[in-house]
Design a protein around this motif. Structure first.
Motif, PDB file in Angstrom:
ATOM      1  N   ILE A  45     -22.046 -33.788  -0.773  1.00 33.17           N
ATOM      2  CA  ILE A  45     -23.227 -34.606  -0.429  1.00 33.17           C
ATOM      3  C   ILE A  45     -24.270 -34.321  -1.500  1.00 33.17           C
ATOM      4  CG2 ILE A  45     -25.039 -35.090   1.233  1.00 33.17           C
ATOM      5  CD1 ILE A  45     -23.461 -33.541   3.310  1.00 33.17           C
ATOM      6  N   ALA A  46     -24.725 -35.363  -2.178  1.00 34.24           N
ATOM      7  CA  ALA A  46     -25.780 -35.184  -3.187  1.00 34.24           C
ATOM      8  C   ALA A  46     -27.028 -35.932  -2.739  1.00 34.24           C
ATOM      9  CB  ALA A  46     -25.321 -35.689  -4.541  1.00 34.24           C
ATOM     10  N   VAL A  89     -24.796 -32.248  -8.752  1.00 35.37           N
ATOM     11  CA  VAL A  89     -23.578 -32.880  -8.265  1.00 35.37           C
ATOM     12  C   VAL A  89     -22.545 -32.971  -9.391  1.00 35.37           C
ATOM     13  CG1 VAL A  89     -24.214 -35.331  -8.611  1.00 35.37           C
ATOM     14  CG2 VAL A  89     -22.629 -34.729  -6.826  1.00 35.37           C
ATOM     15  N   VAL A  90     -23.015 -33.215 -10.611  1.00 34.78           N
ATOM     16  CA  VAL A  90     -22.073 -33.263 -11.740  1.00 34.78           C
ATOM     17  C   VAL A  90     -21.415 -31.882 -11.917  1.00 34.78           C
ATOM     18  CG1 VAL A  90     -21.889 -33.558 -14.242  1.00 34.78           C
ATOM     19  CG2 VAL A  90     -23.260 -35.156 -12.905  1.00 34.78           C
ATOM     20  N   MET A  91     -22.238 -30.836 -11.844  1.00 36.71           N
ATOM     21  CA  MET A  91     -21.691 -29.466 -11.989  1.00 36.71           C
ATOM     22  C   MET A  91     -20.709 -29.145 -10.875  1.00 36.71           C
ATOM     23  SD  MET A  91     -25.162 -27.602 -13.387  1.00 36.71           S
ATOM     24  CE  MET A  91     -25.088 -26.323 -12.209  1.00 36.71           C
ATOM     25  N   GLN A  92     -21.051 -29.571  -9.648  1.00 39.95           N
ATOM     26  CA  GLN A  92     -20.185 -29.280  -8.505  1.00 39.95           C
ATOM     27  C   GLN A  92     -18.854 -30.023  -8.613  1.00 39.95           C
ATOM     28  OE1 GLN A  92     -20.715 -27.025  -6.395  1.00 39.95           O
ATOM     29  NE2 GLN A  92     -22.775 -26.973  -5.588  1.00 39.95           N
ATOM     30  N   VAL A  93     -18.906 -31.248  -9.094  1.00 38.75           N
ATOM     31  CA  VAL A  93     -17.663 -32.025  -9.226  1.00 38.75           C
ATOM     32  C   VAL A  93     -16.741 -31.356 -10.244  1.00 38.75           C
ATOM     33  CG1 VAL A  93     -16.724 -34.206 -10.138  1.00 38.75           C
ATOM     34  CG2 VAL A  93     -18.556 -34.247  -8.442  1.00 38.75           C
ATOM     35  N   LEU A  94     -17.324 -30.908 -11.338  1.00 36.29           N
ATOM     36  CA  LEU A  94     -16.517 -30.234 -12.363  1.00 36.29           C
ATOM     37  C   LEU A  94     -15.923 -28.942 -11.807  1.00 36.29           C
ATOM     38  CD1 LEU A  94     -18.866 -30.812 -15.450  1.00 36.29           C
ATOM     39  CD2 LEU A  94     -16.538 -31.703 -15.190  1.00 36.29           C
ATOM     40  N   LYS A  95     -16.690 -28.262 -10.987  1.00 37.33           N
ATOM     41  CA  LYS A  95     -16.269 -26.951 -10.463  1.00 37.33           C
ATOM     42  C   LYS A  95     -15.285 -27.094  -9.304  1.00 37.33           C
ATOM     43  CE  LYS A  95     -18.477 -22.945  -8.251  1.00 37.33           C
ATOM     44  NZ  LYS A  95     -18.954 -23.278  -6.915  1.00 37.33           N
ATOM     45  N   ILE A 102     -28.007 -43.173 -10.084  1.00 41.96           N
ATOM     46  CA  ILE A 102     -27.323 -44.165 -10.930  1.00 41.96           C
ATOM     47  C   ILE A 102     -26.742 -43.467 -12.157  1.00 41.96           C
ATOM     48  CG2 ILE A 102     -27.577 -46.284 -12.262  1.00 41.96           C
ATOM     49  CD1 ILE A 102     -28.049 -46.921  -9.405  1.00 41.96           C
ATOM     50  N   GLU A 103     -27.558 -42.636 -12.788  1.00 44.06           N
ATOM     51  CA  GLU A 103     -27.096 -41.901 -13.969  1.00 44.06           C
ATOM     52  C   GLU A 103     -25.972 -40.945 -13.586  1.00 44.06           C
ATOM     53  OE1 GLU A 103     -30.353 -40.171 -16.228  1.00 44.06           O
ATOM     54  OE2 GLU A 103     -28.899 -39.020 -17.437  1.00 44.06           O
ATOM     55  N   ALA A 104     -26.114 -40.295 -12.440  1.00 46.12           N
ATOM     56  CA  ALA A 104     -25.075 -39.370 -11.976  1.00 46.12           C
ATOM     57  C   ALA A 104     -23.771 -40.123 -11.727  1.00 46.12           C
ATOM     58  CB  ALA A 104     -25.530 -38.664 -10.698  1.00 46.12           C
ATOM     59  N   LEU A 105     -23.870 -41.302 -11.148  1.00 45.11           N
ATOM     60  CA  LEU A 105     -22.681 -42.119 -10.883  1.00 45.11           C
ATOM     61  C   LEU A 105     -21.932 -42.424 -12.178  1.00 45.11           C
ATOM     62  CD1 LEU A 105     -20.929 -44.042  -9.077  1.00 45.11           C
ATOM     63  CD2 LEU A 105     -22.692 -45.780  -9.407  1.00 45.11           C
ATOM     64  N   GLN A 106     -22.678 -42.816 -13.198  1.00 46.93           N
ATOM     65  CA  GLN A 106     -22.058 -43.130 -14.502  1.00 46.93           C
ATOM     66  C   GLN A 106     -21.344 -41.904 -15.063  1.00 46.93           C
ATOM     67  OE1 GLN A 106     -25.884 -44.778 -16.010  1.00 46.93           O
ATOM     68  NE2 GLN A 106     -24.656 -46.436 -16.843  1.00 46.93           N
ATOM     69  N   THR A 107     -22.013 -40.766 -14.990  1.00 46.11           N
ATOM     70  CA  THR A 107     -21.440 -39.524 -15.530  1.00 46.11           C
ATOM     71  C   THR A 107     -20.191 -39.137 -14.740  1.00 46.11           C
ATOM     72  OG1 THR A 107     -23.655 -38.817 -16.116  1.00 46.11           O
ATOM     73  CG2 THR A 107     -21.939 -37.127 -16.118  1.00 46.11           C
ATOM     74  N   LEU A 108     -20.266 -39.225 -13.437  1.00 47.97           N
ATOM     75  CA  LEU A 108     -19.122 -38.839 -12.602  1.00 47.97           C
ATOM     76  C   LEU A 108     -17.917 -39.746 -12.870  1.00 47.97           C
ATOM     77  CD1 LEU A 108     -20.899 -38.072  -9.186  1.00 47.97           C
ATOM     78  CD2 LEU A 108     -19.976 -36.430 -10.814  1.00 47.97           C
ATOM     79  N   GLN A 143     -20.717 -52.268  -9.564  1.00 52.33           N
ATOM     80  CA  GLN A 143     -20.223 -52.565 -10.916  1.00 52.33           C
ATOM     81  C   GLN A 143     -19.947 -51.281 -11.697  1.00 52.33           C
ATOM     82  OE1 GLN A 143     -23.320 -55.141 -12.375  1.00 52.33           O
ATOM     83  NE2 GLN A 143     -22.275 -57.007 -11.713  1.00 52.33           N
ATOM     84  N   LEU A 144     -20.712 -50.247 -11.411  1.00 51.86           N
ATOM     85  CA  LEU A 144     -20.508 -48.953 -12.082  1.00 51.86           C
ATOM     86  C   LEU A 144     -19.353 -48.161 -11.464  1.00 51.86           C
ATOM     87  CD1 LEU A 144     -24.209 -47.823 -12.659  1.00 51.86           C
ATOM     88  CD2 LEU A 144     -22.560 -48.519 -14.406  1.00 51.86           C
ATOM     89  N   GLY A 145     -18.784 -48.701 -10.399  1.00 54.64           N
ATOM     90  CA  GLY A 145     -17.590 -48.069  -9.847  1.00 54.64           C
ATOM     91  C   GLY A 145     -17.743 -47.399  -8.502  1.00 54.64           C
TER      92      GLY A 145
END
Lengths: 285, 124
Positions: B9-10, B40-46, B64-70, B96-98
């Motif tokens: 949850i982010a 959230v990006v760090m947690q997804v990687l971990k 939005i930026e986090a979504l693109q990165t993920l 559209q960003l997925g």
């Protein structure tokens, strides 16, 4: 016509005073609409026919009205099962406090139903000074969403006090929250509340028993403002007005100072706070 | 027995994370929390979660930026947006960003249950 705002209508039209409205609001938290009022509002019987009977106890009224053929058992049964809104509790409170009688109440309720403009926007119209002519419509629309959200998320009836735009007393301990909506229109909106009211609002939104204004309490109000502003953003988007939400902000013991600012006192049964709307950020840190 | 889904949850709201954790755990999820887009990006990687529930208005890095990165990290990661700002434009942008779906706050239990089912379907 939104039936939640009969009390606001009475206040806007100066049928009741601010002092009476505050008293009624507090009292309305502990009353249920009774059969005579509901019967008149539902059009089953005229107020004139019941004006001598509405002060009877429930059982006395049921007996008298069925004996005299004023209401049938089926009608009484239907009225007893009715779901009623804040407006009916407010109306019942005005009756029990002797501020209006049933005939007067019925007359005003009929007129309220006929009015086409929103009573909330009308309240903003009354309060906004001449130099906010350009902002009135936006602030009125926002206030409508805000008042609906108070009922929906905080389970509290509330009135915009059209006569007293400030909080009573010396607000030494307060909290203020704001959030900017930016894009096709610019609006910063939030609340400014004495700590005890801020805490009560936080308890209601979070549905937690919070005993002090800790991080969870602050977060609760920030989230309430965020959710509500999101709903307003969606309403604007439906009118092709696109806005983004900035991060909400919070401060303690800080008065609002914004441009094109309108502060509106919101009275609930348990206290008051200010709804603040402005053209730019009003929390000056 | 269904495998416990690992869901992040982010959201910067402590209250929202607390309430949503209860809903997700009721639906058989193991929950990890993140307070902003950077976390959230760090947690997804971990933690390599099965899915993410992502707010938009957050400090550090927004949703939005986090979504693109993920999506760059894992194009197949199911991401459900959960935000107050559910305008048609935001909905379109995130899909559209997925993003898999968009839930407008305030959410209902039924919406969260449906989101968990959608994540589970992708995980299988």
């Amino acid at each position: 016509m939104n039936s939640h705002y009969f009390g606001q209508y009475l206040l806007n039209k100066k049928i009741i005073t601010s002092a009476e409205a505050e008293k009624v609001l507090e009292y309305s938290l502990s009353v249920n609409p009774q059969i005579p009022l509901l019967a008149v509002v539902q059009g089953m019987v005229t107020a004139e026919k019941l004006n001598d009977y509405y002060k009877l106890t429930k059982s006395e009224f049921i007996e008298k009205s069925t004996l005299e053929g004023i209401l049938t058992n089926a009608q009484i049964g239907a009225l007893l099962q009715m779901n009623t809104g804040e407006s009916m509790a407010f109306a019942q409170a005005t009756l029990e406090l002797g501020i209006l009688d049933l005939v007067e109440l019925s007359k005003h309720f009929e007129q309220y139903k006929k009015e086409e403009s929103s009573v909330i926007s009308e309240a903003i119209d009354i309060l906004a000074p001449a130099d906010l002519e350009n902002e009135k419509a936006l602030y009125g629309n926002y206030a409508e969403v805000f008042m609906r959200s108070l009922i929906r998320f905080l389970n509290t009836p509330a009135l915009i006090d059209v006569n007293v735009p400030v909080i009573d007393g010396d607000c030494v301990k307060t909290h203020i929250v704001s959030q900017a909506l930016v894009g096709d229109t610019e609006l910063v909106a939030g609340i400014y509340a004495p700590d005890e009211v801020f805490l009560e609002l936080a308890c209601r939104y979070s549905q937690e028993s919070l005993e002090k204004i800790d991080d969870l309490a602050k977060d609760s109000i920030l989230e309430f403002i965020n959710v509500m502003n999101g709903l307003f953003a969606v309403e604007l988007a439906n009118r092709q007005i696109e806005v983004d939400l900035d991060l909400p902000r919070l401060a303690a013991n800080s008065e609002p100072f914004g441009n094109q600012q309108l502060t509106v006192r919101i009275d609930m049964g348990f206290g008051s706070f200010l709804l603040v709307m402005a053209g730019d950020e009003f929390i000056i840190s | 027995m269904e495998k416990k889904l690992k869901v992040i949850i982010a959201d910067d709201s402590q209250l929202l994370r607390k309430k949503l954790r209860v809903e997700l755990e009721k639906n058989g999820c193991e929950v990890i929390e993140a307070e902003n887009g950077k976390e959230v990006v760090m947690q997804v990687l971990k933690d390599k979660p099965d899915g993410v529930i992502l707010d938009i208005v957050m400090p550090e890095i927004g949703g939005i930026e986090a979504l693109q990165t993920l999506k760059e990290i894992d194009a197949d990661l199911p991401i459900i947006m959960l935000s107050s700002a559910g305008t048609p434009q935001k909905l379109m942008t995130t899909l559209q960003l997925g993003a898999l779906d968009f839930i407008q706050k305030p959410y209902t239990s039924a919406q969260i249950k449906k989101a968990v089912e959608a994540i589970r379907k992708r995980a299988e």
